[in-house]
Design an enzyme around this catalytic site. Structure first.
Site, PDB file in Angstrom:
ATOM      1  N   ARG A 120      35.761  54.740  15.704  1.00 28.90           N
ATOM      2  CA  ARG A 120      34.321  54.528  15.958  1.00 28.90           C
ATOM      3  C   ARG A 120      33.482  55.329  14.977  1.00 28.90           C
ATOM      4  NH1 ARG A 120      35.341  56.098  21.772  1.00 28.90           N
ATOM      5  NH2 ARG A 120      36.343  54.262  22.677  1.00 28.90           N
ATOM      6  N   ARG A 136      40.994  56.796  37.380  1.00 33.68           N
ATOM      7  CA  ARG A 136      40.000  57.108  36.356  1.00 33.68           C
ATOM      8  C   ARG A 136      39.076  55.894  36.257  1.00 33.68           C
ATOM      9  NH1 ARG A 136      40.327  56.557  30.005  1.00 33.68           N
ATOM     10  NH2 ARG A 136      38.409  57.640  29.515  1.00 33.68           N
ATOM     11  N   ASN A 183      45.356  55.269  35.479  1.00 40.27           N
ATOM     12  CA  ASN A 183      44.363  55.079  34.418  1.00 40.27           C
ATOM     13  C   ASN A 183      44.592  53.675  33.861  1.00 40.27           C
ATOM     14  OD1 ASN A 183      42.782  55.114  32.153  1.00 40.27           O
ATOM     15  ND2 ASN A 183      43.544  57.068  31.374  1.00 40.27           N
ATOM     16  N   HIS A 189      34.284  61.154  28.755  1.00 41.06           N
ATOM     17  CA  HIS A 189      35.277  62.244  28.708  1.00 41.06           C
ATOM     18  C   HIS A 189      34.884  63.367  29.666  1.00 41.06           C
ATOM     19  CE1 HIS A 189      36.201  61.178  24.210  1.00 41.06           C
ATOM     20  NE2 HIS A 189      37.075  60.574  25.007  1.00 41.06           N
ATOM     21  N   GLU A 236      43.522  65.688  31.897  1.00 43.76           N
ATOM     22  CA  GLU A 236      42.648  64.827  32.703  1.00 43.76           C
ATOM     23  C   GLU A 236      43.341  64.361  33.979  1.00 43.76           C
ATOM     24  OE1 GLU A 236      41.705  62.863  28.786  1.00 43.76           O
ATOM     25  OE2 GLU A 236      39.911  62.286  29.878  1.00 43.76           O
TER      26      GLU A 236
END
Ligand code: AMP
Length: 405
Positions: free
Chosen positions: A246, A96, A10, A185, A389
């Site tokens: 965010r 990823r 990742n 996601h 993940e």
């Protein structure tokens, strides 16, 4: 010997996270993280998970100029544990990749043409795709003979119907610039929705699930019979829930207003909305543990930030209940969703008419296992389902290379 190991990478703009898994039993052999790549001092933290040294972290602080140097150092660490990347047991490297656009709805073996398409998507994912491309190229240079598999964050959401994916703006302009809702996601939403179905003893095709991925980044998705039909993130990961840094949803006119009235540039507004908003913008803190501690001490600013966070979450639970018509489960996942019992409780409080409730005792249990926290009488199961993940990426990469054998 059939190769059964998958290295999952990742790659961020200045970081590289990795895990090495053995897919015979899904065990982790090693994991680690390189931070501050390209800075004066980078840090490599490597943890072997097998043998005598299992669990013993090794930390190296030195400079890695780029991802190439970082991955070479990771390869040396793995080799020191007898897990070198030159091993014939390595089946593939799973990457990823944040943005796969409309083209990539499934994991894909990287070819020159695939890499060019990921590069073509850089304008819609300027922060993420360049780092992912660097990670792939670095891994290719290290093991050119090995399949490199790209697993896209957007893939699970490509099943969204057009009416959920399209913004209500001029169609020609939207299409010319590939403006639509992609969602992110996805690897986590796919994994958690499947696990939630298993927790209910059902096949994914039989259940409707609302997945709430609440980490530092946060997104919700509506999953009907195993297929995503709506999700809260959009063209970029900025839309939707209140996140660590965010803003999530806001009137787009706020941007023009800031340009006109505050004289801010688009870069400054971008930074404001992505890095200095959300919980950090509201109370100066994005760690939910710290926010709860401050609330317990009577801090009003932290309390209001929490209320805004929960209010948005509830709106999405309500919206996705309407989108799905019938909901079988609401699943909480990621750092906040898995650990913050007060968030889970507050998110469903007042939603009894939607069939939602949590049992205080079940909600307070700490565990790494998927579990139901709603009382028996509740119409909708409320669940905590830890996401994984890396395992999902490893699975998808492994299944793909086995199929093509
Ligand atoms: P993630 O992005 O999934 O790694 O989630 C990171 C976030 O999870 C942190 O910023 C914290 O807000 C939150 N978090 C992690 N551990 C806990 C905990 N024990 N209680 C509450 N929040 C937590």
């Amino acid at each position: 010997m059939t190769p059964t190991r998958i290295l999952v990478l990742n790659s961020g703009s200045s970081s590289l996270k990795y895990q090495l898994l053995d897919m015979r039993d899904h065990s982790r052999l090693a994991l680690g993280l390189v931070e501050k790549i390209g800075e004066q001092t980078s840090a490599l933290t490597h943890t072997p998970l097998l043998g005598e040294d299992a669990g013993k972290k090794r930390v190296h602080e030195t400079r890695f100029a780029d991802h190439d140097e970082a991955l070479q150092a990771v390869a040396l660490e793995l080799a020191a544990d007898g897990l070198g990347l030159d091993s014939p047991e390595l089946a593939a490297i799973g990457h990823r990749v944040v943005h796969g656009g409309l083209r990539f709805s499934a994991p894909t073996v990287v070819t020159d043409e695939v890499l060019a398409e990921i590069e073509r998507l850089v304008p819609v994912a300027p922060l993420h795709n360049p780092a992912n491309i660097t990670g792939i190229k670095t891994a290719q240079a290290l093991r050119p003979d090995l399949p490199q598999v790209a697993v896209f964050d957007t893939a699970f959401h490509t099943t969204m119907p057009e009416y959920a994916a399209r913004y209500a703006i001029d169609v020609e302009t939207a299409d010319a610039h590939r403006i639509r809702r992609y969602g992110f996601h996805g690897t986590s939403h796919a994994f958690v929705s499947r696990r939630t179905a298993a927790l209910l003893g059902k096949d994914p095709s039989e259940v409707n699930v609302i997945v709430l991925h609440l980490g530092n980044g946060a997104s919700a998705s509506a999953v009907a019979g195993g297929r995503c039909v709506d999700t809260s993130m959009g063209l970029t990961p900025l839309e939707g829930l209140v996140m660590g840094t965010r803003s999530g949803d806001l009137d787009p006119a706020v941007i023009f207003h800031l340009e006109r009235v505050a004289g801010m540039s688009s870069e400054e507004i971008d930074t404001l909305l992505n890095k200095k908003s959300g919980l950090v913008g509201l109370c100066g803190e994005n760690d939910m543990r710290e926010i709860r501690r401050r609330i317990d001490e009577g801090d009003k600013q932290a309390e209001l930030a929490f209320e805004i966070y929960i209010h948005r979450l509830k709106k999405y639970i309500g919206a996705y209940s309407a989108v799905l018509g019938k909901v079988d489960a609401v699943a909480f996942t990621a750092g906040v969703g898995e650990n913050a019992a007060p968030v889970r409780e507050a998110a469903v409080t007042g939603l009894e008419e939607l069939g939602l409730a949590v049992d205080a005792t079940l909600n307070s249990v700490r565990s790494d296992e998927p579990r139901i926290i709603s009382p028996e009488y509740a119409r909708v199961a409320v669940a905590v389902v830890p996401t994984d993940e890396e395992l999902e990426i490893a699975h998808q990469a492994y299944d793909l290379v086995r199929e093509s054998d």
